[in-house]
Motif scaffolding. Structure first.
Motif, mmCIF file in Angstrom:
data_model
loop_
_atom_site.group_PDB
_atom_site.id
_atom_site.type_symbol
_atom_site.label_atom_id
_atom_site.label_comp_id
_atom_site.label_asym_id
_atom_site.label_seq_id
_atom_site.Cartn_x
_atom_site.Cartn_y
_atom_site.Cartn_z
ATOM 1 N N GLY A 56 0.887 -1.171 0.000
ATOM 2 C CA GLY A 56 0.000 0.000 0.000
ATOM 3 C C GLY A 56 0.916 1.209 0.000
ATOM 4 N N LEU A 57 0.721 2.095 -0.951
ATOM 5 C CA LEU A 57 1.652 3.232 -1.074
ATOM 6 C C LEU A 57 0.877 4.543 -0.972
ATOM 7 N N GLY A 58 0.177 4.716 0.131
ATOM 8 C CA GLY A 58 -0.595 5.936 0.325
ATOM 9 C C GLY A 58 0.084 6.891 1.280
ATOM 10 N N LEU A 59 -0.727 7.698 1.946
ATOM 11 C CA LEU A 59 -0.199 8.734 2.847
ATOM 12 C C LEU A 59 0.764 8.159 3.883
ATOM 13 N N ILE A 60 0.346 7.087 4.574
ATOM 14 C CA ILE A 60 1.155 6.600 5.690
ATOM 15 C C ILE A 60 2.427 5.915 5.183
ATOM 16 N N ALA A 61 2.271 5.031 4.183
ATOM 17 C CA ALA A 61 3.463 4.327 3.679
ATOM 18 C C ALA A 61 4.454 5.307 3.073
ATOM 19 N N ALA A 109 1.703 -1.437 -4.511
ATOM 20 C CA ALA A 109 0.310 -1.009 -4.364
ATOM 21 C C ALA A 109 -0.493 -1.726 -5.429
ATOM 22 N N ARG A 110 -1.773 -1.902 -5.145
ATOM 23 C CA ARG A 110 -2.621 -2.702 -6.033
ATOM 24 C C ARG A 110 -2.760 -2.057 -7.409
ATOM 25 N N SER A 111 -2.894 -0.747 -7.442
ATOM 26 C CA SER A 111 -3.167 -0.111 -8.734
ATOM 27 C C SER A 111 -1.872 0.225 -9.471
ATOM 28 N N LEU A 117 1.976 -3.413 6.508
ATOM 29 C CA LEU A 117 0.686 -3.411 5.809
ATOM 30 C C LEU A 117 0.082 -2.025 5.973
ATOM 31 N N ALA A 118 0.025 -1.279 4.881
ATOM 32 C CA ALA A 118 -0.451 0.111 4.944
ATOM 33 C C ALA A 118 -1.607 0.312 3.980
ATOM 34 N N VAL A 119 -2.512 -0.659 3.984
ATOM 35 C CA VAL A 119 -3.712 -0.605 3.134
ATOM 36 C C VAL A 119 -4.917 -0.336 4.038
ATOM 37 N N PRO A 120 -6.097 -0.016 3.468
ATOM 38 C CA PRO A 120 -7.270 0.164 4.327
ATOM 39 C C PRO A 120 -7.529 -1.085 5.180
ATOM 40 N N ASP A 154 1.403 -3.477 10.942
ATOM 41 C CA ASP A 154 0.411 -2.761 10.143
ATOM 42 C C ASP A 154 0.265 -1.363 10.735
ATOM 43 N N VAL A 155 -0.431 -0.496 10.009
ATOM 44 C CA VAL A 155 -0.619 0.869 10.502
ATOM 45 C C VAL A 155 -2.104 1.197 10.609
ATOM 46 N N GLY A 156 -2.938 0.160 10.619
ATOM 47 C CA GLY A 156 -4.393 0.354 10.576
ATOM 48 C C GLY A 156 -4.928 1.123 11.775
ATOM 49 N N SER A 157 -6.013 1.853 11.534
ATOM 50 C CA SER A 157 -6.598 2.717 12.555
ATOM 51 C C SER A 157 -7.416 1.950 13.589
ATOM 52 N N VAL A 158 -7.671 0.680 13.334
ATOM 53 C CA VAL A 158 -8.423 -0.163 14.269
ATOM 54 C C VAL A 158 -7.543 -1.376 14.554
ATOM 55 N N HIS A 184 -0.105 1.509 15.150
ATOM 56 C CA HIS A 184 -0.974 2.581 14.638
ATOM 57 C C HIS A 184 -0.344 3.949 14.917
ATOM 58 N N PRO A 185 0.148 4.626 13.867
ATOM 59 C CA PRO A 185 0.644 5.986 14.079
ATOM 60 C C PRO A 185 -0.532 6.955 14.212
ATOM 61 N N LEU A 186 -0.516 7.754 15.275
ATOM 62 C CA LEU A 186 -1.616 8.714 15.461
ATOM 63 C C LEU A 186 -1.240 10.010 14.743
ATOM 64 N N ALA A 187 -1.173 9.915 13.449
ATOM 65 C CA ALA A 187 -0.781 11.062 12.633
ATOM 66 C C ALA A 187 -1.425 10.873 11.278
ATOM 67 N N GLY A 188 -1.885 11.942 10.696
ATOM 68 C CA GLY A 188 -2.497 11.830 9.381
ATOM 69 C C GLY A 188 -2.885 13.198 8.873
ATOM 70 N N THR A 189 -3.380 13.211 7.659
ATOM 71 C CA THR A 189 -3.936 14.434 7.094
ATOM 72 C C THR A 189 -5.190 13.991 6.337
ATOM 73 N N HIS A 240 -5.368 14.133 3.234
ATOM 74 C CA HIS A 240 -4.914 13.753 1.894
ATOM 75 C C HIS A 240 -4.586 12.271 1.843
ATOM 76 N N SER A 241 -4.603 11.711 0.647
ATOM 77 C CA SER A 241 -4.276 10.296 0.510
ATOM 78 C C SER A 241 -3.495 10.089 -0.778
ATOM 79 N N GLY A 242 -2.970 8.880 -0.930
ATOM 80 C CA GLY A 242 -2.244 8.550 -2.152
ATOM 81 C C GLY A 242 -0.732 8.722 -2.019
ATOM 82 N N PRO A 243 0.005 8.239 -3.037
ATOM 83 C CA PRO A 243 1.472 8.168 -2.946
ATOM 84 C C PRO A 243 2.166 9.531 -2.890
HETATM 85 P P1 NAD Z 1 -4.240 5.885 1.363
HETATM 86 O O1 NAD Z 1 -5.614 5.849 0.784
HETATM 87 O O2 NAD Z 1 -3.421 7.121 1.206
HETATM 88 O O3 NAD Z 1 -3.403 4.658 0.780
HETATM 89 C C1 NAD Z 1 -3.851 3.344 0.779
HETATM 90 C C2 NAD Z 1 -2.994 2.589 -0.224
HETATM 91 O O4 NAD Z 1 -3.362 1.216 -0.201
HETATM 92 C C3 NAD Z 1 -3.157 3.055 -1.665
HETATM 93 O O5 NAD Z 1 -1.890 3.077 -2.268
HETATM 94 C C4 NAD Z 1 -4.009 1.951 -2.300
HETATM 95 O O6 NAD Z 1 -3.772 1.838 -3.674
HETATM 96 C C5 NAD Z 1 -3.506 0.753 -1.544
HETATM 97 N N1 NAD Z 1 -4.424 -0.381 -1.507
HETATM 98 C C6 NAD Z 1 -5.741 -0.387 -1.231
HETATM 99 N N2 NAD Z 1 -6.204 -1.640 -1.236
HETATM 100 C C7 NAD Z 1 -5.142 -2.435 -1.517
HETATM 101 C C8 NAD Z 1 -4.967 -3.825 -1.673
HETATM 102 N N3 NAD Z 1 -5.985 -4.660 -1.530
HETATM 103 N N4 NAD Z 1 -3.716 -4.290 -1.964
HETATM 104 C C9 NAD Z 1 -2.662 -3.456 -2.099
HETATM 105 N N5 NAD Z 1 -2.765 -2.125 -1.974
HETATM 106 C C10 NAD Z 1 -3.997 -1.633 -1.689
HETATM 107 O O7 NAD Z 1 -4.402 5.466 2.876
HETATM 108 P P2 NAD Z 1 -3.537 5.831 4.173
HETATM 109 O O8 NAD Z 1 -4.078 7.086 4.738
HETATM 110 O O9 NAD Z 1 -2.099 5.702 3.889
HETATM 111 O O10 NAD Z 1 -4.041 4.665 5.124
HETATM 112 C C11 NAD Z 1 -3.422 3.401 5.142
HETATM 113 C C12 NAD Z 1 -3.715 2.744 6.464
HETATM 114 O O11 NAD Z 1 -3.244 3.615 7.499
HETATM 115 C C13 NAD Z 1 -5.192 2.499 6.742
HETATM 116 O O12 NAD Z 1 -5.355 1.234 7.338
HETATM 117 C C14 NAD Z 1 -5.564 3.594 7.719
HETATM 118 O O13 NAD Z 1 -6.580 3.149 8.617
HETATM 119 C C15 NAD Z 1 -4.254 3.840 8.448
HETATM 120 N N6 NAD Z 1 -4.062 5.195 8.987
HETATM 121 C C16 NAD Z 1 -4.455 6.284 8.282
HETATM 122 C C17 NAD Z 1 -4.287 7.544 8.831
HETATM 123 C C18 NAD Z 1 -4.745 8.784 8.105
HETATM 124 O O14 NAD Z 1 -5.030 9.797 8.731
HETATM 125 N N7 NAD Z 1 -4.840 8.760 6.785
HETATM 126 C C19 NAD Z 1 -3.674 7.686 10.078
HETATM 127 C C20 NAD Z 1 -3.221 6.549 10.741
HETATM 128 C C21 NAD Z 1 -3.433 5.301 10.185
#
Ligand code: NAD
Length: 289
Positions: free
Chosen positions: A13-18, A38-40, A72-75, A98-102, A124-129, A131-134
């Motif tokens: 998963g290559l979004g905000l957190i990763a 990342a999946r896409s 693991l940094a996916v939803p 993992d970095v999941g919120s739950v 679980h990092p207690l940090a975020g914005t 915004h999402s995506g790489p």
């Molecule tokens: P994000 O939407 O920015 O990124 C998620 C990434 O996961 C995307 O690159 C997406 O393409 C990829 N993805 C989705 N489904 C996938 C799959 N099945 N296989 C592979 N890749 C997949 O999300 P984020 O904000 O980085 O959140 C990631 C995790 O971190 C979540 O579990 C979220 O609960 C947790 N988190 C988020 C925040 C926040 O504020 N955004 C804070 C702390 C923890």
């Protein structure tokens, strides 16, 4: 620069957190090589273009092969399927986090897929914005923020201490917590406030015909903050409420009781009750900062 804590780290998963983890690890030299998946295909292409990860792989199994740490940094709702996919390719002695919120649902759904000889240390990092995506990540995201580690009771101390060192190296303070407590605390501090923000923006939108665009034009900080929070990723937040159901329903129940009490005080013109309530909450805020 410190010595690397892990030779190879895989980010799934290559979004905000990763992406923030990648830049924070690079800033402090905490990892030798970082692979990413990342999946896409679009996300992988973007990652390659912006230099996110030393190597972007076209499969999760390729990314985790030989990794000492897999993140693991996916939803939250996607974690179990990803864990099942990578399980046969994990190196013995590796750590999966993992970095999941739950946390409880991740432990229940991911835990069974982790093979013997591989450590699982949820976090679980207690940090975020909002915004999402790489392209949304930045190295400073975790600076002076808390990361909660939720190790299972039978996990050896060394992998937990090593992961703690990584988070501290990325700028975070680290604490440990049990999963049920984590989920309740986060329901109060993050999950329910997000739901309230979503609701408040929905209410304003309902009134749009009456208010035209004035809600946005004249919005003071309070409502603007609601709109910012309500712009958060819908997939992530859908999964948070589906997987932290009991705790969020508990807090929402308490919230509506308080709200009804204030509603009644407004209707009956009970200024003393309103004043006392607001005095109490002001004291709480002043105790925090
Ligand atoms: P994000 O939407 O920015 O990124 C998620 C990434 O996961 C995307 O690159 C997406 O393409 C990829 N993805 C989705 N489904 C996938 C799959 N099945 N296989 C592979 N890749 C997949 O999300 P984020 O904000 O980085 O959140 C990631 C995790 O971190 C979540 O579990 C979220 O609960 C947790 N988190 C988020 C925040 C926040 O504020 N955004 C804070 C702390 C923890």
């Amino acid at each position: 620069m410190t010595a690397p804590i892990y030779d190879r780290v895989a980010l799934i998963g290559l979004g905000l957190i990763a992406s923030s983890m990648f830049w924070a690890m690079k800033r402090a030299g905490l990892a030798g090589e970082v692979t990413g998946y990342a999946r896409s295909a679009e996300t992988r292409d973007t990652a390659r273009r912006i230099g996110l990860c030393d190597r972007v792989c076209d499969s999760a199994s390729e990314a985790v092969a030989d990794a000492d740490l897999v993140v693991l940094a996916v939803p939250v709702g996607a974690m179990a399927a990803v864990a099942a996919e990578i399980a046969p390719h994990l190196k013995p002695g590796a750590t999966v986090t993992d970095v999941g919120s739950v946390k409880q649902s991740v432990i229940d759904s991911v835990g069974p897929h982790i093979p013997e000889g591989v450590f699982f240390v949820p976090g679980h990092p207690l940090a975020g914005t909002e915004h999402s995506g790489p392209e949304s990540g930045f190295a400073e995201l975790f600076d002076n923020r808390w990361t909660l580690l939720v190790p299972l009771p039978d996990t050896a101390p060394e992998p937990v201490a090593r992961l703690r060192g990584l988070w501290e190296g990325m700028g975070a303070h680290v604490d440990e917590m049990d999963p049920a407590h984590h989920d309740l605390v986060l329901a109060v501090t993050s999950h329910t406030p997000h739901l309230i923000a979503y609701t408040m923006v929905g209410v304003a939108d309902d009134l749009r015909r009456v208010t035209d665009s004035e809600v946005i034009k004249y919005s003071a900080a309070g409502f603007r903050d609601f709109t910012r929070i309500a712009a958060s990723d819908p997939t992530m937040w859908r999964d948070v409420f589906l997987t932290n159901k009991a705790a969020t329903l508990e807090i929402l129940g308490r919230f509506t009781e308080e709200l009804f009490a204030l509603q009644r005080a407004i209707r009956t013109g009970d200024g003393d009750q309103l004043f006392d309530y607001f005095t109490h909450t002001r004291a709480i805020r002043r105790g925090i900062i």
